[in-house]
Design a protein around this motif. Structure first.
Motif, short mmCIF file in Angstrom:
data_model
loop_
_atom_site.label_atom_id
_atom_site.label_comp_id
_atom_site.label_asym_id
_atom_site.label_seq_id
_atom_site.Cartn_x
_atom_site.Cartn_y
_atom_site.Cartn_z
N ASN A 91 -2.95 0.76 -3.43
CA ASN A 91 -4.54 0.02 -1.87
C ASN A 91 -3.84 1.50 -1.63
O ASN A 91 -3.91 1.37 -0.57
CB ASN A 91 -4.30 -1.26 -1.72
CG ASN A 91 -2.17 -1.22 -1.58
OD1 ASN A 91 -1.61 -0.78 -2.14
ND2 ASN A 91 -2.08 -2.18 -0.62
N TYR A 92 -3.35 2.53 -2.30
CA TYR A 92 -3.80 3.89 -0.69
C TYR A 92 -4.54 5.17 -1.19
O TYR A 92 -4.42 5.62 -2.45
CB TYR A 92 -2.13 3.77 -0.67
CG TYR A 92 -1.04 4.39 -2.05
CD1 TYR A 92 -1.30 5.67 -2.44
CD2 TYR A 92 -0.62 3.74 -2.99
CE1 TYR A 92 -0.48 6.41 -3.31
CE2 TYR A 92 -0.19 3.76 -3.74
CZ TYR A 92 -0.16 5.00 -3.90
OH TYR A 92 0.86 5.50 -5.70
N HIS A 148 -8.80 -0.57 7.14
CA HIS A 148 -7.07 -0.17 7.15
C HIS A 148 -5.81 -0.16 7.60
O HIS A 148 -6.41 -0.32 8.42
CB HIS A 148 -8.45 1.18 7.32
CG HIS A 148 -9.27 2.02 6.03
ND1 HIS A 148 -10.47 0.17 6.02
CD2 HIS A 148 -9.78 1.88 5.41
CE1 HIS A 148 -11.40 1.26 5.11
NE2 HIS A 148 -10.97 2.00 4.59
N ILE A 149 -4.98 0.38 6.50
CA ILE A 149 -3.85 0.80 7.61
C ILE A 149 -3.88 2.59 7.62
O ILE A 149 -3.61 2.79 6.48
CB ILE A 149 -2.64 -0.30 7.48
CG1 ILE A 149 -3.00 -1.48 7.46
CG2 ILE A 149 -1.71 0.27 8.27
CD1 ILE A 149 -3.06 -2.00 8.28
N ALA A 150 -3.06 2.71 8.83
CA ALA A 150 -2.84 4.60 8.79
C ALA A 150 -2.22 4.82 9.22
O ALA A 150 -1.43 4.56 10.17
CB ALA A 150 -4.15 5.02 9.55
N CYS A 151 -0.83 6.24 8.59
CA CYS A 151 0.10 6.18 8.93
C CYS A 151 0.40 7.80 8.63
O CYS A 151 0.42 8.80 7.66
CB CYS A 151 1.44 5.56 8.22
SG CYS A 151 1.98 5.18 6.83
N SER A 168 3.50 -4.05 1.88
CA SER A 168 4.04 -5.46 2.41
C SER A 168 1.88 -5.43 2.83
O SER A 168 1.64 -6.27 3.56
CB SER A 168 4.45 -5.46 3.78
OG SER A 168 4.39 -3.63 4.57
N ALA A 169 1.32 -4.27 2.36
CA ALA A 169 -0.60 -4.63 3.28
C ALA A 169 -0.54 -5.21 2.96
O ALA A 169 -2.09 -6.19 3.78
CB ALA A 169 -0.91 -3.09 2.77
N GLY A 170 -0.61 -6.43 1.46
CA GLY A 170 -1.18 -6.99 1.48
C GLY A 170 -3.05 -6.71 -0.04
O GLY A 170 -3.62 -5.94 0.54
N ALA A 219 10.76 -0.60 6.62
CA ALA A 219 9.38 -0.37 7.20
C ALA A 219 8.74 -0.98 6.58
O ALA A 219 7.40 -1.35 6.87
CB ALA A 219 8.88 1.48 6.33
N ALA A 220 8.71 -1.96 5.91
CA ALA A 220 7.55 -3.10 5.14
C ALA A 220 7.70 -4.11 6.28
O ALA A 220 6.75 -5.31 6.34
CB ALA A 220 8.36 -3.64 4.11
N GLU A 221 8.29 -4.34 7.29
CA GLU A 221 8.65 -5.21 8.57
C GLU A 221 7.14 -4.81 9.58
O GLU A 221 7.60 -6.00 10.03
CB GLU A 221 10.06 -5.47 8.48
CG GLU A 221 10.66 -5.82 7.78
CD GLU A 221 12.73 -6.84 8.21
OE1 GLU A 221 12.13 -6.44 9.50
OE2 GLU A 221 12.32 -6.85 7.02
N ILE A 222 7.19 -3.33 9.17
CA ILE A 222 5.82 -2.97 10.37
C ILE A 222 4.97 -4.11 10.50
O ILE A 222 4.35 -4.58 11.76
CB ILE A 222 5.88 -1.39 10.49
CG1 ILE A 222 7.00 -0.79 10.21
CG2 ILE A 222 5.16 -0.92 10.93
CD1 ILE A 222 6.94 1.07 9.60
#
Ligand SMILES: *Cc1c(COP(=O)(O)O)cnc(C)c1O
Length: 321
Positions: A239-240, A171-174, A188-190, A157-160
Motif C-alpha cells: 500500500n505505498y 492517503h498518508i504522506a511522509c 500500521s496504515a491498514g 514509528a508504527a505508533e504515529i
C-alpha cells in the motif's frame, strides 16, 4: 549543561488543515499531523524512533546511549535531549573533523551533555570498528544505529498513526531519510490507505516513482538499492508509493523555489517546515495534486516530522520564521 525536566509530551501534537488553492481546485482535503510540536528538539519522528531504545537502555541498566550521525543530525540532537531527560549519558560518533565553530545542532548536542567524538569520513565508513574503539573506552553504553534505523525504530514509528483518527484518510504522506519512519507507517496504515513517501536523498540512477515491491520502473533496480530494499524487506503490504524526484538536487540541497514555497506555507497556513525533509514533502504533495495524482474526495494526512533545527544552516532572514 542544560537539564531538561519537562515531560516529552505527545499531548502537544495536533492535526490542522492545510488549505492550498490547488487542493481546493482538485477537491481534496489535506491535514497536517504536527509531530513537530512534541518538543522543539526531541522533535517529530525522532521521538517515536527512540522511545523503545530508551526503554530498553533503562531496562538493561545502561549508563548511556551512543549513536552515529553527521554534524546536522536531528537524530543526534533528539538523542542528546532524550537521554538528558531520562538521566542517561549520551555519546555521538560524528562524521568529519571537529569544526572550529559549532553549528546549531552540534551546540545543542554539547549543551545537553552529549560526548562528541569526531572521526574522518573514511573511518566513519567502518562503523563496527569505530564502535569497538568507543566501547573499549566507554562502558555501560547502549547502541542505537544511525538515524534510529532499527526494528525498535520501526515499532515506535508504527505508533504515529494512533494519533490520527483511524479511517479518516485515503492517503498518508511522509518524508524519507533512512526509511524507518515510513516503514512503521506502512505497517500500521491498514488496508485501503495509500502511503506516499517523498525521498529527501538523491539516489543515483533513480528518478521516478516506485509503486510497491512488485513494480520496477525502468530506471529503478530496487534490489540493488539499500533504502528501497530496507522498506520492502520490513513491510508486508503493497500500500505505498515512493517518489524519488523531489530531492531538489540532493540531501539538504535547496533552491530559491523551495525557500519561496516554504515561506508561502508559513505565511498562508502558519506551518514552519524544514529545508531537508518537510519542505520537500509539502512541496511534493502540492505538486502531485497539481499533476492530478489525487482524486476528488481524497483525504490526505501529511506527517510533519519536525526537524526545524536544520533551518539554522541558512543565513538569517532567508526564511520568514
Ligand atoms: C530524520 C528525519 C526524517 C527521516 O526519517 P527516517 O525515519 O530516517 O526516514 C524525516 N523528517 C525529518 C524532519 C527528520 O528529521
Amino acid at each position: 549543561m542544560i537539564k531538561i525536566t519537562e515531560k516529552i509530551d505527545t499531548g502537544n501534537i495536533r492535526i490542522q488543515p492545510w488549505n492550498h488553492p490547488e487542493f481546493e481546485k482538485k477537491e481534496i482535503n489535506v491535514d497536517i499531523l504536527r509531530l513537530d510540536l512534541i518538543h522543539p528538539l526531541i522533535s517529530g519522528n525522532k521521538w517515536f524512533k527512540l522511545k523503545y531504545h530508551l526503554d530498553e537502555a533503562l531496562k538493561q541498566g545502561k549508563t548511556g546511549i551512543v549513536s552515529f550521525g553527521g554534524v546536522w543530525s536531528n537524530h543526534l540532537v533528539a538523542l542528546a535531549c532524550a537521554c538528558n531527560r531520562h538521566g542517561l549519558q549520551s555519546a555521538a560518533i560524528i562524521r568529519g573533523e571537529e569544526p572550529a565553530i559549532y553549528n546549531a545542532a552540534l551546540q545543542h548536542m554539547k549543551d545537553y551533555g552529549m560526548k562528541l567524538i569526531f572521526i574522518s569520513r573514511t573511518a566513519y565508513r567502518d562503523k563496527k570498528s569505530a564502535l569497538e574503539t568507543f566501547f573499549t573506552a566507554n562502558h555501560g553504553y547502549y547502541y542505537v544505529p544511525e538515524g534510529g534505523q532499527s526494528d525498535k525504530g520501526i515499532a515506535g514509528a508504527a505508533e504515529i498513526l494512533s494519533l490520527a483518527p483511524s479511517g479518516n484518510y485515503t492517503h498518508i504522506a511522509c518524508a524519507i531519510g533512512t526509511g524507518t519512519t515510513i516503514t512503521g507507517i506502512i505497517n500500521s496504515a491498514g488496508l485501503g490507505r495509500q502511503v506516499i513517501g517523498i525521498c529527501s536523498l538523491k539516489i543515483p540512477g533513480v528518478n521516478a516513482q516506485l509503486q510497491n515491491r512488485h513494480q520496477q520502473p525502468p530506471d529503478i533496480n530496487a534490489a540493488n538499492n539499500e533504502l528501497i530494499r530496507y522498506i520492502h524487506n520490513n513491510t508486508t503490504d503493497d500500500n505505498y508509493t515512493l517518489f524519488f524526484d523531489y530531492h531538489f538536487g540532493g540531501y539538504a540541497k535547496k533552491s530559491a523555489e523551495l525557500i519561496a514555497f516554504m515561506n508561502d506555507v508559513y505565511q498562508s497556513a502558519g506551518i514552519p517546515t524544514d529545508i531537508v525533509y518537510t519542505g520537500k514533502l509539502f512541496y511534493a504533495i502540492a505538486d502531485l495534486a497539481k499533476k492530478g495524482h489525487f482524486h476528488p474526495g481524497n483525504r490526505i494526512l501529511i506527517i510533519h516530522s519536525g526537524g526545524l533545527t536544520g533551518n539554522k544552516s541558512l543565513p538569517a532572514g532567508i526564511l520568514d520564521f
